[in-house]
Design a protein around this motif. Structure first.
Motif, PDB file in Angstrom:
ATOM      1  N   GLY A 246       0.786  -1.227   0.000  1.00  0.00           N
ATOM      2  CA  GLY A 246       0.000   0.000   0.000  1.00  0.00           C
ATOM      3  C   GLY A 246       0.817   1.276   0.000  1.00  0.00           C
ATOM      4  N   ARG A 247       2.130   1.172   0.001  1.00  0.00           N
ATOM      5  CA  ARG A 247       2.962   2.377   0.090  1.00  0.00           C
ATOM      6  C   ARG A 247       3.373   2.878  -1.297  1.00  0.00           C
ATOM      7  NH1 ARG A 247       3.725   2.909   5.418  1.00  0.00           N
ATOM      8  NH2 ARG A 247       3.996   1.050   6.722  1.00  0.00           N
ATOM      9  N   THR A 248       3.654   4.195  -1.356  1.00  0.00           N
ATOM     10  CA  THR A 248       4.130   4.822  -2.585  1.00  0.00           C
ATOM     11  C   THR A 248       5.587   4.453  -2.828  1.00  0.00           C
ATOM     12  OG1 THR A 248       2.608   6.685  -2.342  1.00  0.00           O
ATOM     13  CG2 THR A 248       4.528   7.029  -3.749  1.00  0.00           C
ATOM     14  N   VAL A 249       5.887   4.157  -4.082  1.00  0.00           N
ATOM     15  CA  VAL A 249       7.247   3.788  -4.486  1.00  0.00           C
ATOM     16  C   VAL A 249       7.713   4.795  -5.546  1.00  0.00           C
ATOM     17  CG1 VAL A 249       8.675   1.990  -5.534  1.00  0.00           C
ATOM     18  CG2 VAL A 249       6.804   1.368  -3.977  1.00  0.00           C
ATOM     19  N   VAL A 250       8.944   5.262  -5.413  1.00  0.00           N
ATOM     20  CA  VAL A 250       9.457   6.328  -6.275  1.00  0.00           C
ATOM     21  C   VAL A 250      10.847   5.942  -6.784  1.00  0.00           C
ATOM     22  CG1 VAL A 250      10.140   8.766  -6.388  1.00  0.00           C
ATOM     23  CG2 VAL A 250       8.198   8.080  -4.958  1.00  0.00           C
ATOM     24  N   ILE A 251      11.100   6.269  -8.056  1.00  0.00           N
ATOM     25  CA  ILE A 251      12.465   6.267  -8.578  1.00  0.00           C
ATOM     26  C   ILE A 251      12.833   7.719  -8.863  1.00  0.00           C
ATOM     27  CG2 ILE A 251      14.013   5.557 -10.431  1.00  0.00           C
ATOM     28  CD1 ILE A 251      13.215   3.256  -8.681  1.00  0.00           C
ATOM     29  N   SER A 252      13.872   8.203  -8.208  1.00  0.00           N
ATOM     30  CA  SER A 252      14.312   9.584  -8.407  1.00  0.00           C
ATOM     31  C   SER A 252      15.626   9.599  -9.174  1.00  0.00           C
ATOM     32  CB  SER A 252      14.493  10.296  -7.058  1.00  0.00           C
ATOM     33  OG  SER A 252      15.595   9.753  -6.345  1.00  0.00           O
ATOM     34  N   VAL A 253      15.980  10.785  -9.649  1.00  0.00           N
ATOM     35  CA  VAL A 253      17.299  11.022 -10.243  1.00  0.00           C
ATOM     36  C   VAL A 253      18.030  11.957  -9.298  1.00  0.00           C
ATOM     37  CG1 VAL A 253      18.568  11.914 -12.204  1.00  0.00           C
ATOM     38  CG2 VAL A 253      16.397  10.734 -12.569  1.00  0.00           C
ATOM     39  N   GLU A 254      19.188  11.515  -8.825  1.00  0.00           N
ATOM     40  CA  GLU A 254      19.926  12.231  -7.795  1.00  0.00           C
ATOM     41  C   GLU A 254      21.238  12.793  -8.325  1.00  0.00           C
ATOM     42  OE1 GLU A 254      18.811  12.563  -4.542  1.00  0.00           O
ATOM     43  OE2 GLU A 254      16.966  11.554  -5.204  1.00  0.00           O
ATOM     44  N   PRO A 255      21.619  14.005  -7.869  1.00  0.00           N
ATOM     45  CA  PRO A 255      22.957  14.493  -8.206  1.00  0.00           C
ATOM     46  C   PRO A 255      24.019  13.636  -7.529  1.00  0.00           C
ATOM     47  CG  PRO A 255      21.902  15.940  -6.599  1.00  0.00           C
ATOM     48  CD  PRO A 255      20.871  14.935  -7.019  1.00  0.00           C
ATOM     49  N   SER A 256      25.153  13.519  -8.171  1.00  0.00           N
ATOM     50  CA  SER A 256      26.265  12.752  -7.602  1.00  0.00           C
ATOM     51  C   SER A 256      27.550  13.556  -7.738  1.00  0.00           C
ATOM     52  CB  SER A 256      26.409  11.411  -8.335  1.00  0.00           C
ATOM     53  OG  SER A 256      27.501  10.675  -7.844  1.00  0.00           O
ATOM     54  N   PRO A 257      28.125  13.973  -6.590  1.00  0.00           N
ATOM     55  CA  PRO A 257      27.790  13.586  -5.227  1.00  0.00           C
ATOM     56  C   PRO A 257      26.497  14.239  -4.730  1.00  0.00           C
ATOM     57  CG  PRO A 257      29.537  15.215  -5.210  1.00  0.00           C
ATOM     58  CD  PRO A 257      29.332  14.851  -6.644  1.00  0.00           C
ATOM     59  N   ASP A 258      25.908  13.602  -3.723  1.00  0.00           N
ATOM     60  CA  ASP A 258      24.612  14.014  -3.192  1.00  0.00           C
ATOM     61  C   ASP A 258      24.775  14.294  -1.705  1.00  0.00           C
ATOM     62  OD1 ASP A 258      21.962  14.416  -2.611  1.00  0.00           O
ATOM     63  OD2 ASP A 258      21.308  12.390  -3.079  1.00  0.00           O
ATOM     64  N   ASN A 259      24.372  15.500  -1.282  1.00  0.00           N
ATOM     65  CA  ASN A 259      24.562  15.860   0.127  1.00  0.00           C
ATOM     66  C   ASN A 259      23.269  15.793   0.928  1.00  0.00           C
ATOM     67  OD1 ASN A 259      23.307  18.142  -1.031  1.00  0.00           O
ATOM     68  ND2 ASN A 259      24.207  19.494   0.515  1.00  0.00           N
ATOM     69  N   SER A 260      22.216  15.212   0.363  1.00  0.00           N
ATOM     70  CA  SER A 260      20.929  15.194   1.061  1.00  0.00           C
ATOM     71  C   SER A 260      20.410  13.763   1.198  1.00  0.00           C
ATOM     72  CB  SER A 260      19.898  16.030   0.301  1.00  0.00           C
ATOM     73  OG  SER A 260      18.610  15.886   0.884  1.00  0.00           O
ATOM     74  N   PRO A 261      19.864  13.415   2.367  1.00  0.00           N
ATOM     75  CA  PRO A 261      19.281  12.084   2.535  1.00  0.00           C
ATOM     76  C   PRO A 261      17.876  11.975   1.955  1.00  0.00           C
ATOM     77  CG  PRO A 261      19.096  13.319   4.573  1.00  0.00           C
ATOM     78  CD  PRO A 261      19.873  14.189   3.625  1.00  0.00           C
ATOM     79  N   ALA A 262      17.324  13.071   1.468  1.00  0.00           N
ATOM     80  CA  ALA A 262      15.970  13.081   0.911  1.00  0.00           C
ATOM     81  C   ALA A 262      16.016  12.970  -0.607  1.00  0.00           C
ATOM     82  CB  ALA A 262      15.247  14.364   1.317  1.00  0.00           C
ATOM     83  N   PRO A 263      14.916  12.561  -1.246  1.00  0.00           N
ATOM     84  CA  PRO A 263      14.889  12.498  -2.705  1.00  0.00           C
ATOM     85  C   PRO A 263      15.095  13.876  -3.324  1.00  0.00           C
ATOM     86  CG  PRO A 263      13.017  11.312  -1.761  1.00  0.00           C
ATOM     87  CD  PRO A 263      13.662  12.070  -0.644  1.00  0.00           C
ATOM     88  N   PHE A 264      15.823  13.919  -4.450  1.00  0.00           N
ATOM     89  CA  PHE A 264      15.998  15.145  -5.211  1.00  0.00           C
ATOM     90  C   PHE A 264      14.696  15.455  -5.950  1.00  0.00           C
ATOM     91  CE2 PHE A 264      18.009  17.500  -8.882  1.00  0.00           C
ATOM     92  CZ  PHE A 264      18.376  18.605  -8.139  1.00  0.00           C
TER      93      PHE A 264
END
Length: 298
Positions: A246-264
């Motif tokens: 029942g949960r939402t599933v997401v594929i994100s595109v992240e900058p690398s290197p990434d300084n955030s623990p949250a989705p971009f």
């Protein structure tokens, strides 16, 4: 004053005003560049956005900014701005100095070619999302905590692909440019997203597999596709084993290197886990509403 001296003075006076406009005012040496891009998000204290114009094939910085409100304006050398053919917006380390500051990083977010006085910019330096219609599938299964047979808690694992022995990849996604990676997420309402790991290939385990921070079990390695089980290293505020149904599933595109623990801000694929575990599969569908776009005016 002799006639010759008077002639020289008049000639110098005329040359002085060769750069004047029709109203006998000096032409400015700079012109304004205004950036109106919607969909940006704040980057925190470690990174900034930086604009670039491409002049004779070379990048020229238009300045950095952290304020994501519309209408960021910069005074640019008029000759260079008039000659610019393209605008690029990149993500750069804050306070960057030296030779690295003279060229854009690999993490280029939007780009657009000038046509007259403006450029329409969109996401196309990250990956070619214009010719590929992104899709994907995932299933619920938890192989990493099983020493022998299925122990009946498959609702606590998610893997991106289709079930099998071994499971196979099921992504249709563009290959990302340097400076970017894909990342999977499960969203827990009221608590936030949990990462399943970053990846750039779809037929191998993701970069989180087997790491000390992995949420998966330790009895078995996971399958050769991106994904995660949720049994170990429980983050503060969450409860494991995690029921993904029942949960939402997401594929994100992240900058690398990434300084955030949250989705971009780039989230091209979205889906919802159903109640059935493998062999049932669930679809991830393309959603470009999170993609920034806009105009740059000179």
């Amino acid at each position: 004053m002799t006639r010759n001296n008077l002639f020289l003075a008049i000639t110098a006076f005329g040359l002085l005003f060769t750069s004047c406009d029709d109203d006998n005012h000096f032409s400015p040496s700079t012109k304004n560049l205004t950036i109106n891009v919607t969909g940006l998000e704040e980057l925190g204290s470690d990174y900034v956005y930086e604009g670039w114009i491409i002049v004779d094939g070379a990048p020229v910085s238009t300045g950095t900014f952290s304020d994501i409100s519309l209408g960021q304006t910069f005074a640019i050398d008029a000759e260079e701005l008039d000659a610019a053919t393209r605008f690029v917006l990149s993500i750069e380390p804050a306070g960057e100095t030296g030779t690295a500051a003279a060229t854009p990083s690999d993490t280029k977010l939007v780009v657009g070619d000038f046509s007259g006085s403006s450029a329409t910019v969109s996401v196309c330096t990250v990956g070619d999302f214009t010719t590929v219609t992104p899709t994907g599938k995932f299933f619920l299964r938890s192989p990493t905590d099983e020493s022998a047979d299925n122990n009946g808690n498959d609702e606590s694992g998610i893997w991106f692909g289709t079930p099998g022995a071994p499971p196979s990849p099921a992504f249709t996604l563009p290959t990302l440019e340097a400076g970017w990676k894909y990342e999977g997420w499960v969203v827990v309402d009221g608590q936030g997203p949990l990462s399943t790991g970053t990846f750039t290939a779809f037929d191998v385990a993701d970069e989180n597999a087997g790491s000390a921070t992995s949420f998966s079990g330790i009895e078995n390695a996971g399958p050769p596709i991106p994904g995660e089980d949720f049994f170990s290293n429980t983050p503060t505020g969450f409860s494991f084993p995690l029921d993904i149904r029942g949960r939402t599933v997401v594929i994100s595109v992240e900058p690398s290197p990434d300084n955030s623990p949250a989705p971009f801000l780039l989230k091209p694929l979205l889906g919802t886990a159903g109640n059935e575990t493998a062999p049932a599969t669930y679809d991830l569908t393309f959603d470009n509403a999170s993609f920034p776009s806009g105009t740059v005016n000179r």
